[in-house]
Write a protein that holds these residues in place. Structure first.
Motif, PDB file in Angstrom:
ATOM      1  N   VAL A 159       4.338   6.671  -6.760  1.00  0.00           N
ATOM      2  CA  VAL A 159       4.235   5.548  -5.822  1.00  0.00           C
ATOM      3  C   VAL A 159       4.246   6.106  -4.394  1.00  0.00           C
ATOM      4  CG1 VAL A 159       5.349   3.450  -4.957  1.00  0.00           C
ATOM      5  CG2 VAL A 159       5.409   3.981  -7.409  1.00  0.00           C
ATOM      6  N   PRO A 160       3.211   5.812  -3.588  1.00  0.00           N
ATOM      7  CA  PRO A 160       3.185   6.310  -2.208  1.00  0.00           C
ATOM      8  C   PRO A 160       4.394   5.807  -1.421  1.00  0.00           C
ATOM      9  CG  PRO A 160       1.030   5.476  -2.859  1.00  0.00           C
ATOM     10  CD  PRO A 160       1.996   5.053  -3.933  1.00  0.00           C
ATOM     11  N   ALA A 161       5.170   6.716  -0.858  1.00  0.00           N
ATOM     12  CA  ALA A 161       6.368   6.335  -0.121  1.00  0.00           C
ATOM     13  C   ALA A 161       6.603   7.324   1.014  1.00  0.00           C
ATOM     14  CB  ALA A 161       7.584   6.307  -1.050  1.00  0.00           C
ATOM     15  N   VAL A 162       7.168   6.822   2.108  1.00  0.00           N
ATOM     16  CA  VAL A 162       7.493   7.636   3.276  1.00  0.00           C
ATOM     17  C   VAL A 162       8.976   7.459   3.562  1.00  0.00           C
ATOM     18  CG1 VAL A 162       7.120   7.998   5.745  1.00  0.00           C
ATOM     19  CG2 VAL A 162       5.193   7.427   4.248  1.00  0.00           C
ATOM     20  N   LEU A 163       9.695   8.581   3.671  1.00  0.00           N
ATOM     21  CA  LEU A 163      11.120   8.536   3.977  1.00  0.00           C
ATOM     22  C   LEU A 163      11.312   8.692   5.479  1.00  0.00           C
ATOM     23  CD1 LEU A 163      14.094   8.511   3.112  1.00  0.00           C
ATOM     24  CD2 LEU A 163      13.930  10.998   2.803  1.00  0.00           C
ATOM     25  N   HIS A 164      11.867   7.677   6.118  1.00  0.00           N
ATOM     26  CA  HIS A 164      12.172   7.722   7.550  1.00  0.00           C
ATOM     27  C   HIS A 164      13.581   8.289   7.699  1.00  0.00           C
ATOM     28  CE1 HIS A 164       8.776   5.001   8.919  1.00  0.00           C
ATOM     29  NE2 HIS A 164       8.727   4.904   7.593  1.00  0.00           N
TER      30      HIS A 164
ATOM     31  N   ARG B 166       0.848  -1.194   0.000  1.00  0.00           N
ATOM     32  CA  ARG B 166       0.000   0.000   0.000  1.00  0.00           C
ATOM     33  C   ARG B 166       0.883   1.245   0.000  1.00  0.00           C
ATOM     34  NH1 ARG B 166      -2.112   3.587   3.763  1.00  0.00           N
ATOM     35  NH2 ARG B 166      -0.693   2.677   5.294  1.00  0.00           N
ATOM     36  N   THR B 167       1.883   1.247   0.871  1.00  0.00           N
ATOM     37  CA  THR B 167       2.859   2.332   0.955  1.00  0.00           C
ATOM     38  C   THR B 167       4.230   1.726   1.177  1.00  0.00           C
ATOM     39  OG1 THR B 167       1.233   3.846   1.926  1.00  0.00           O
ATOM     40  CG2 THR B 167       3.565   4.418   2.207  1.00  0.00           C
TER      41      THR B 167
ATOM     42  N   VAL C 143      21.034   7.023  -0.453  1.00  0.00           N
ATOM     43  CA  VAL C 143      20.335   6.001  -1.249  1.00  0.00           C
ATOM     44  C   VAL C 143      18.842   6.057  -0.975  1.00  0.00           C
ATOM     45  CG1 VAL C 143      20.180   3.551  -1.784  1.00  0.00           C
ATOM     46  CG2 VAL C 143      22.382   4.540  -1.139  1.00  0.00           C
ATOM     47  N   ALA C 144      18.478   6.115   0.307  1.00  0.00           N
ATOM     48  CA  ALA C 144      17.064   6.145   0.674  1.00  0.00           C
ATOM     49  C   ALA C 144      16.382   7.412   0.160  1.00  0.00           C
ATOM     50  CB  ALA C 144      16.917   6.044   2.191  1.00  0.00           C
ATOM     51  N   SER C 145      17.053   8.547   0.290  1.00  0.00           N
ATOM     52  CA  SER C 145      16.448   9.800  -0.150  1.00  0.00           C
ATOM     53  C   SER C 145      16.268   9.824  -1.667  1.00  0.00           C
ATOM     54  CB  SER C 145      17.297  10.990   0.301  1.00  0.00           C
ATOM     55  OG  SER C 145      18.601  10.923  -0.247  1.00  0.00           O
ATOM     56  N   TYR C 146      17.210   9.246  -2.405  1.00  0.00           N
ATOM     57  CA  TYR C 146      17.057   9.223  -3.864  1.00  0.00           C
ATOM     58  C   TYR C 146      15.901   8.309  -4.260  1.00  0.00           C
ATOM     59  CZ  TYR C 146      17.986   8.953  -8.821  1.00  0.00           C
ATOM     60  OH  TYR C 146      17.856   9.008 -10.182  1.00  0.00           O
ATOM     61  N   LEU C 147      15.751   7.174  -3.566  1.00  0.00           N
ATOM     62  CA  LEU C 147      14.621   6.289  -3.856  1.00  0.00           C
ATOM     63  C   LEU C 147      13.301   6.999  -3.567  1.00  0.00           C
ATOM     64  CD1 LEU C 147      15.866   2.836  -2.508  1.00  0.00           C
ATOM     65  CD2 LEU C 147      15.409   3.458  -4.881  1.00  0.00           C
ATOM     66  N   ALA C 148      13.276   7.802  -2.502  1.00  0.00           N
ATOM     67  CA  ALA C 148      12.064   8.568  -2.195  1.00  0.00           C
ATOM     68  C   ALA C 148      11.741   9.525  -3.333  1.00  0.00           C
ATOM     69  CB  ALA C 148      12.254   9.328  -0.888  1.00  0.00           C
ATOM     70  N   TYR C 149      12.766  10.153  -3.893  1.00  0.00           N
ATOM     71  CA  TYR C 149      12.590  11.055  -5.040  1.00  0.00           C
ATOM     72  C   TYR C 149      12.037  10.300  -6.247  1.00  0.00           C
ATOM     73  CZ  TYR C 149      13.976  13.830  -9.113  1.00  0.00           C
ATOM     74  OH  TYR C 149      13.988  14.505 -10.305  1.00  0.00           O
ATOM     75  N   VAL C 150      12.615   9.119  -6.521  1.00  0.00           N
ATOM     76  CA  VAL C 150      12.178   8.329  -7.673  1.00  0.00           C
ATOM     77  C   VAL C 150      10.731   7.887  -7.512  1.00  0.00           C
ATOM     78  CG1 VAL C 150      12.520   6.156  -8.915  1.00  0.00           C
ATOM     79  CG2 VAL C 150      14.492   7.542  -8.273  1.00  0.00           C
ATOM     80  N   PHE C 151      10.381   7.373  -6.324  1.00  0.00           N
ATOM     81  CA  PHE C 151       9.014   6.905  -6.106  1.00  0.00           C
ATOM     82  C   PHE C 151       8.012   8.054  -6.224  1.00  0.00           C
ATOM     83  CE2 PHE C 151      10.792   3.196  -3.498  1.00  0.00           C
ATOM     84  CZ  PHE C 151      10.632   2.306  -4.555  1.00  0.00           C
TER      85      PHE C 151
END
Length: 213
Positions: A175-180, A149-150, A162-170
């Motif tokens: 695509v619903p995404a939450v960056l922790h 779902r998210t 890496v995580a922040s770039y994936l958040a940008y891509v999603f």
């Protein structure tokens, strides 16, 4: 048939010994085997990451010719020949601490030399990724993310880029995404719900924040 092809040969124990064997056989092989030799000689860096089919396609020969070539080189088959190159590749790739030490040691010269060191470290990392990739685990991870779902992204300290770039891509893909991100000590843990997926990025030694999440 030439004695060079029929006499027993010791299995090459190093890539250099492999090259010497290739030179010995140059010009003495049947046409298809010579095609294999020529292709391998110019693509030694990719043997560790290639399949029999890929080598055969590159040489323009059937896979059986590749297998025969391996035997003439002194191996029982392609897997044994490839193992030689994979072991050489593994020995050539230093661990993270060693690479950092090398970068620091080489940083006293020109900036371009330091850039070259970073490029080489990146190349070795990409080759290691291709060599050790677990396709079954990758496919399972993709299926899990596709059904979520998210998607929650966790990457702290040096894995944060890496995580922040994936958040940008999603976000760009819708695509619903939450960056922790852990900013101000906020973990966004309350946003984790059944049906969500957590993608955690970390490196050994693993960060305490990632393990806790």
């Amino acid at each position: 048939m030439s004695d060079a092809l029929t006499e027993p040969r010791d299995t090459p124990q190093t890539v250099e010994a492999f090259r010497e064997r290739l030179q010995e056989l140059n010009g003495q092989l049947p046409r298809r085997l010579q095609q294999c030799a020529d292709h391998v000689a110019t693509h030694l860096d990719s043997i560790a990451l290639s399949t029999v089919a890929q080598v055969a396609q590159g040489a323009g020969v059937p896979p059986s010719a590749v297998m025969r070539f391996c035997q003439i080189m002194g191996f029982t088959g392609f897997a044994e020949m490839q193992r030689l190159f994979r072991e050489a590749l593994s020995r050539a790739a230093p661990d993270y601490a060693t690479r950092l030490a090398n970068l620091k040691a080489g940083g006293a010269g020109q900036p371009s030399a330091l850039v070259a060191e970073f490029v080489e470290a990146g190349r070795q990392s990409m080759e290691a990724l291709a060599r050790d990739l677990n396709e079954a685990a990758l496919n399972q991870a993709v299926a899990t993310l596709a059904q979520a779902r998210t998607i929650h992204l966790a990457g702290f300290r040096r894995s944060f880029p890496v995580a922040s770039y994936l958040a940008y891509v999603f976000d760009k893909l819708g695509v619903p995404a939450v960056l922790h991100d852990g900013v101000a000590g906020l973990g966004h843990r309350s946003s984790l719900q059944p049906g969500d997926a957590l993608l955690a990025i970390t490196f050994a030694p693993y960060s305490e924040e990632t393990l806790a999440l």
